[in-house]
Design an enzyme around this catalytic site. Structure first.
Site, short mmCIF file in Angstrom:
data_model
loop_
_atom_site.label_atom_id
_atom_site.label_comp_id
_atom_site.label_asym_id
_atom_site.label_seq_id
_atom_site.Cartn_x
_atom_site.Cartn_y
_atom_site.Cartn_z
N GLY A 46 111.95 117.91 68.72
CA GLY A 46 111.58 118.53 67.45
C GLY A 46 110.22 119.20 67.58
O GLY A 46 109.46 118.89 68.50
N LEU A 93 104.71 115.63 71.02
CA LEU A 93 104.17 116.66 71.92
C LEU A 93 102.69 116.88 71.67
O LEU A 93 101.99 117.40 72.53
CB LEU A 93 104.95 117.97 71.75
CG LEU A 93 106.45 117.89 72.13
CD1 LEU A 93 107.15 119.18 71.74
CD2 LEU A 93 106.61 117.59 73.62
N HIS A 138 104.24 115.80 60.09
CA HIS A 138 103.35 116.84 60.65
C HIS A 138 102.98 117.86 59.58
O HIS A 138 101.83 118.30 59.50
CB HIS A 138 104.04 117.58 61.80
CG HIS A 138 103.95 116.91 63.14
ND1 HIS A 138 102.76 116.60 63.74
CD2 HIS A 138 104.91 116.52 64.02
CE1 HIS A 138 102.99 116.05 64.93
NE2 HIS A 138 104.29 115.98 65.11
O1 GNR Z 1 110.02 115.08 71.52
C1 GNR Z 1 109.82 114.23 70.64
N1 GNR Z 1 110.41 113.02 70.76
C2 GNR Z 1 110.41 112.08 69.74
C3 GNR Z 1 110.82 110.79 70.06
C4 GNR Z 1 110.87 109.82 69.09
C5 GNR Z 1 110.50 110.12 67.80
C6 GNR Z 1 110.08 111.38 67.46
C7 GNR Z 1 110.03 112.36 68.43
S1 GNR Z 1 109.53 113.95 68.01
C8 GNR Z 1 108.90 114.53 69.53
C9 GNR Z 1 108.54 116.00 69.45
C10 GNR Z 1 107.40 116.17 68.48
O2 GNR Z 1 106.27 115.86 68.70
N2 GNR Z 1 107.71 116.61 67.30
O3 GNR Z 1 106.75 116.72 66.36
NI NI Z 2 105.28 115.25 66.83
#
Ligand code: GNR
Ligand code: NI
Length: 168
Positions: A46, A93, A138
C-alpha cells in the site's frame, strides 16, 4: 510514469493531515499511476499520498499474491463491522526495516471514490482491513510506530536518523 521519493520517519511532513480530493483530472490520474509505480518498485502492499509528500486523501493498495490487483481509494472513510481485533506484524515504507505488532479491528466497511469520482463501498478483512487502516492513518498524519511503546519508537527514530545522516 515516474517513481516518487518516499518520506521517512521522523520527517515532520509525515504528520500533515491530508485534505479531500476535489478535482478528478489527468493530473490526478498521473499521480495515481506514479504512486502504483512507486509502491510496486518498493515492494509495498500500500502507499498513501502523504508518503510521497502530496497531502491529498488518496491511497493505493495491492494485497494480491500476483501483484495484479491494484485498488484505488480516494477520500476513504471506514466503519468498523467487527470490533474484534486482529494482530498483524506491520511494516511501513516510511519506517524501513522495522516491524512491530499492531492490533486493529479485523473487519471494516470502506467507502471511497474511484479515480473517476464514483463512490463505492467494500467490506475488507484480514490484511486488506489492516492495510486500509494503516493507509488512512497516514492521511491523518499517523504512523504505526505511534501504537508501540515510546521506548521502541525512540530507538527506531534514532536508528533511522543515523542512517539518514550517513546517506545525506
Ligand atoms: O508494504 C507494507 N506492508 C504492510 C505490512 C503490514 C501492515 C501494513 C503494511 S503497509 C506497507 C506499505 C506502507 O507503508 N504503506 O503505507
Ligand atoms: Ni505505511
Amino acid at each position: 510514469m515516474a517513481k516518487l521519493d518516499i518520506l521517512e520517519f521522523p520527517d515532520p511532513r509525515l504528520r500533515t493531515k491530508a485534505t479531500p480530493v476535489t478535482v478528478f483530472d489527468s493530473k490526478l490520474e498521473a499521480l495515481i499511476d506514479d504512486m502504483f509505480e512507486t509502491m510496486y518498485e518498493a515492494q509495498g502492499i500500500g502507499l498513501a499520498a502523504t508518503q510521497v509528500n502530496v497531502h491529498k486523501r488518496l491511497l493505493v493498495i495491492d494485497v494480491s499474491e500476483n501483484r495484479d490487483t491494484p485498488l484505488v481509494f480516494i477520500n476513504p472513510e471506514f466503519e468498523i463491522i467487527e470490533h474484534e481485533l486482529c494482530e498483524y506484524d506491520e511494516g511501513c515504507l516510511s519506517v524501513p526495516g522495522f516491524y512491530e505488532t499492531v492490533s486493529r479491528p479485523q473487519k471494516i466497511a470502506v467507502t471511497a471514490t474511484d479515480r473517476t469520482g464514483e463512490q463505492f463501498t467494500v467490506a475488507a478483512e484480514g490484511i486488506l482491513a489492516t492495510c486500509v487502516q494503516h493507509e488512512i492513518d497516514h492521511l491523518d498524519g499517523k504512523l504505526f510506530v505511534d501504537y508501540i511503546s515510546t521506548l521502541k519508537r525512540q530507538r527506531i527514530r534514532s536508528k533511522l536518523e543515523k542512517e539518514h545522516k550517513k546517506s545525506a
